[in-house]
Structure formats: C-alpha cells, structure tokens
Write a protein that holds these residues in place. Structure first.
Motif, PDB file in Angstrom:
ATOM      1  N   TRP A   1       0.744  -1.271  -0.051  1.00 33.28           N
ATOM      2  CA  TRP A   1      -0.088   0.084  -0.021  1.00 33.28           C
ATOM      3  C   TRP A   1       0.936   1.183   0.057  1.00 33.28           C
ATOM      4  O   TRP A   1       0.690   2.155  -0.600  1.00 33.28           O
ATOM      5  N   ASP A   2       1.862   1.197   0.673  1.00 35.96           N
ATOM      6  CA  ASP A   2       2.644   2.404   1.118  1.00 35.96           C
ATOM      7  C   ASP A   2       3.421   2.711  -0.287  1.00 35.96           C
ATOM      8  O   ASP A   2       3.668   4.025  -0.796  1.00 35.96           O
ATOM      9  N   ALA A   3       3.699   1.685  -1.054  1.00 36.67           N
ATOM     10  CA  ALA A   3       4.353   2.068  -2.463  1.00 36.67           C
ATOM     11  C   ALA A   3       3.516   2.884  -3.317  1.00 36.67           C
ATOM     12  O   ALA A   3       3.832   3.597  -4.244  1.00 36.67           O
ATOM     13  N   LEU A   4       2.172   2.412  -3.378  1.00 34.78           N
ATOM     14  CA  LEU A   4       1.279   3.009  -4.001  1.00 34.78           C
ATOM     15  C   LEU A   4       1.215   4.433  -3.731  1.00 34.78           C
ATOM     16  O   LEU A   4       1.133   5.336  -4.569  1.00 34.78           O
ATOM     17  N   VAL A   5       1.339   4.656  -2.244  1.00 32.92           N
ATOM     18  CA  VAL A   5       1.042   6.185  -1.891  1.00 32.92           C
ATOM     19  C   VAL A   5       2.095   6.846  -2.480  1.00 32.92           C
ATOM     20  O   VAL A   5       2.306   7.991  -2.820  1.00 32.92           O
ATOM     21  N   ALA A   6       3.286   6.292  -2.242  1.00 31.34           N
ATOM     22  CA  ALA A   6       4.522   6.957  -2.628  1.00 31.34           C
ATOM     23  C   ALA A   6       4.610   7.386  -4.128  1.00 31.34           C
ATOM     24  O   ALA A   6       5.164   8.443  -4.579  1.00 31.34           O
ATOM     25  N   ARG A   7       4.117   6.375  -5.110  1.00 27.08           N
ATOM     26  CA  ARG A   7       3.995   6.418  -6.627  1.00 27.08           C
ATOM     27  C   ARG A   7       3.053   7.513  -6.573  1.00 27.08           C
ATOM     28  O   ARG A   7       3.212   8.432  -7.603  1.00 27.08           O
ATOM     29  N   THR A   8       1.848   7.889  -6.148  1.00 30.26           N
ATOM     30  CA  THR A   8       0.983   9.088  -6.256  1.00 30.26           C
ATOM     31  C   THR A   8       1.633  10.253  -5.927  1.00 30.26           C
ATOM     32  O   THR A   8       1.665  11.362  -6.552  1.00 30.26           O
ATOM     33  N   VAL A   9       2.547  10.303  -4.942  1.00 30.79           N
ATOM     34  CA  VAL A   9       3.294  11.612  -4.380  1.00 30.79           C
ATOM     35  C   VAL A   9       4.184  11.855  -5.396  1.00 30.79           C
ATOM     36  O   VAL A   9       4.290  12.888  -6.008  1.00 30.79           O
ATOM     37  N   GLU A  10       5.129  10.859  -6.111  1.00 27.56           N
ATOM     38  CA  GLU A  10       6.105  10.820  -7.205  1.00 27.56           C
ATOM     39  C   GLU A  10       5.471  11.533  -8.322  1.00 27.56           C
ATOM     40  O   GLU A  10       6.090  12.396  -9.127  1.00 27.56           O
ATOM     41  N   ALA A  11       4.251  11.275  -8.632  1.00 27.27           N
ATOM     42  CA  ALA A  11       3.463  11.909  -9.683  1.00 27.27           C
ATOM     43  C   ALA A  11       2.809  13.202  -9.496  1.00 27.27           C
ATOM     44  O   ALA A  11       1.890  13.586 -10.255  1.00 27.27           O
ATOM     45  N   ASP A  12       3.171  13.639  -8.367  1.00 31.66           N
ATOM     46  CA  ASP A  12       2.493  15.093  -8.135  1.00 31.66           C
ATOM     47  C   ASP A  12       0.854  15.021  -7.729  1.00 31.66           C
ATOM     48  O   ASP A  12       0.457  16.090  -8.249  1.00 31.66           O
ATOM     49  N   CYS A  13       0.453  13.998  -7.345  1.00 31.06           N
ATOM     50  CA  CYS A  13      -0.692  13.845  -7.028  1.00 31.06           C
ATOM     51  C   CYS A  13      -1.170  13.897  -5.680  1.00 31.06           C
ATOM     52  O   CYS A  13      -0.818  13.106  -4.916  1.00 31.06           O
ATOM     53  N   ALA A  14      -2.265  14.715  -5.413  1.00 28.98           N
ATOM     54  CA  ALA A  14      -2.732  14.730  -4.052  1.00 28.98           C
ATOM     55  C   ALA A  14      -3.871  13.889  -3.513  1.00 28.98           C
ATOM     56  O   ALA A  14      -4.642  13.893  -4.471  1.00 28.98           O
ATOM     57  N   GLY A  15      -3.884  13.287  -2.514  1.00 29.69           N
ATOM     58  CA  GLY A  15      -5.179  12.750  -1.902  1.00 29.69           C
ATOM     59  C   GLY A  15      -4.837  11.548  -1.210  1.00 29.69           C
ATOM     60  O   GLY A  15      -5.558  11.384  -0.134  1.00 29.69           O
ATOM     61  N   LEU A  16      -3.733  10.822  -1.396  1.00 29.59           N
ATOM     62  CA  LEU A  16      -3.486   9.515  -0.711  1.00 29.59           C
ATOM     63  C   LEU A  16      -2.309   9.675   0.427  1.00 29.59           C
ATOM     64  O   LEU A  16      -2.098   8.905   1.080  1.00 29.59           O
ATOM     65  N   GLU A  17      -1.701  11.088   0.186  1.00 31.96           N
ATOM     66  CA  GLU A  17      -0.504  11.247   0.785  1.00 31.96           C
ATOM     67  C   GLU A  17      -0.491  11.177   2.571  1.00 31.96           C
ATOM     68  O   GLU A  17       0.050  10.576   3.400  1.00 31.96           O
ATOM     69  N   CYS A  18      -1.990  11.219   2.901  1.00 29.16           N
ATOM     70  CA  CYS A  18      -2.362  11.259   4.380  1.00 29.16           C
ATOM     71  C   CYS A  18      -2.224  10.021   4.922  1.00 29.16           C
ATOM     72  O   CYS A  18      -2.676   9.567   6.007  1.00 29.16           O
TER      73      CYS A  18
END
Ligand SMILES: Cc1cc2nc3c(=O)[nH]c(=O)nc-3n(C[C@H](O)[C@H](O)[C@H](O)COP(=O)(O)OP(=O)(O)OC[C@H]3O[C@@H](n4cnc5c(N)ncnc54)[C@H](O)[C@@H]3O)c2cc1C
Length: 130
Positions: A95-112
């Motif tokens: 799960w945390d790898a997916l969260v990191a992937r969204t952050v790396e793609a400059d997407c907000a929403g899952l970082e919390c």
C-alpha cells in the motif's frame, strides 16, 4: 503455479504468530488466482486470501485449507481527458508503495494514508481510513 504444503504463516504476518497453512500458493497473475480458487473448490478446501498480514492473527492450529497470497504487484497510471490522474494497482502491491507513487506523480489525495502497512488489495476490505 506452485502449491506448497504445510507452510508456516507466522513469518507472513506482522504479529509473527500462528501455525501453518495446509496448502499455500502465491498467485502472480489473475490466471493463477483463478487456478488457485479452482484447486480449492475441486478439493473442497476452505480458502483464505492473504495480503500483507498486517491485520491478521493466525491460530496456533494453522489453517486447514488453501491460503492464497496475492502476489500481483503491477501498477500504472494515466491522465484522463478530465485532467484526473487514474492509478491502477495490483492487489499484492504494498500500500505504501502506491501512496509513494502518487506523491512522485505530483498527485494529492493519498499522502495522508502513508505509513499504513498492508497491500492494495487488503485496503478496500479493511477500509483504511487513517
Ligand atoms: C502499525 C499498524 C498501523 C495500522 N494503521 C491503520 C490505519 O491507520 N487505518 C486502517 O484502516 N488500518 C490500519 N492498520 C490495519 C492494516 O494496515 C489494514 O487493515 C490493511 O489494509 C490490511 O491489509 P493487509 O494486506 O495486511 O491484509 P491482511 O492482514 O493480509 O488481511 C486482512 C483481511 O483482508 C483480507 N484480504 C487481504 N487482501 C485481500 C484481497 N486482495 N482480496 C480480498 N480480501 C483480502 C483477508 O482475507 C483478511 O480478512 C494498521 C495496522 C498496523 C499493524
């Protein structure tokens, strides 16, 4: 697909306790998931789907059926015409790898939801809410 017998489950959970799976398989594709389910049905075995084992206490007696660990870890994303970015991830991805992937793609929403153990597939079942 390799179906193993008498596989200790404790190392596959965060609590690290409990007995063995009578049968165990790690499925790395949808076809293998289907094959594993067919095997359990044909043998009339109870089936348990295992993710990251972070919300699980295994009994000392173990599990008498087939434990199916989901090992599908592919992930991708694309930008939809609306401008939204859509992520697709395999149920076995951390799960945390997916969260990191969204952050790396400059997407907000899952970082919390960073730092929560488990797999992508376990998340909707367990309703991660942070
Ligand atoms: C330190 C710590 C902090 C945590 N913080 C939070 C938090 O903030 N919020 C929160 O909601 N949870 C939290 N949890 C609980 C846990 O991280 C989540 O519930 C997680 O989503 C469980 O995923 P897993 O892959 O480890 O599931 P597992 O523990 O492997 O399985 C749990 C259940 O989900 C089912 N399951 C797993 N994968 C699948 C699948 N692919 N298909 C169908 N069923 C499946 C299993 O059969 C089982 O019933 C925390 C746990 C720990 C240890």
């Amino acid at each position: 697909m390799l179906i193993r017998e008498h596989v200790p489950l404790a190392p596959l959970t965060t609590l690290g306790v409990g007995g063995s799976a009578r049968y165990f398989v790690e499925a790395r594709s949808e076809a293998e998931v289907i094959e594993a389910v067919k095997f359990a049905r044909a043998q009339d075995l109870p089936l348990f789907v295992l993710g990251g084992g972070s919300n699980l206490v295994v009994a000392d007696a173990g599990f008498p059926g087939l434990v199916l660990k989901i090992g599908i870890t592919d992930a991708s994303h694309f930008t939809a015409p609306s401008g939204s970015v859509v992520f697709t991830a395999g149920a076995g991805l951390d799960w945390d790898a997916l969260v990191a992937r969204t952050v790396e793609a400059d997407c907000a929403g899952l970082e919390c939801l960073s730092g929560i153990p488990g797999t992508v597939g376990g998340t909707p079942v367990q309703n991660v809410g942070a």
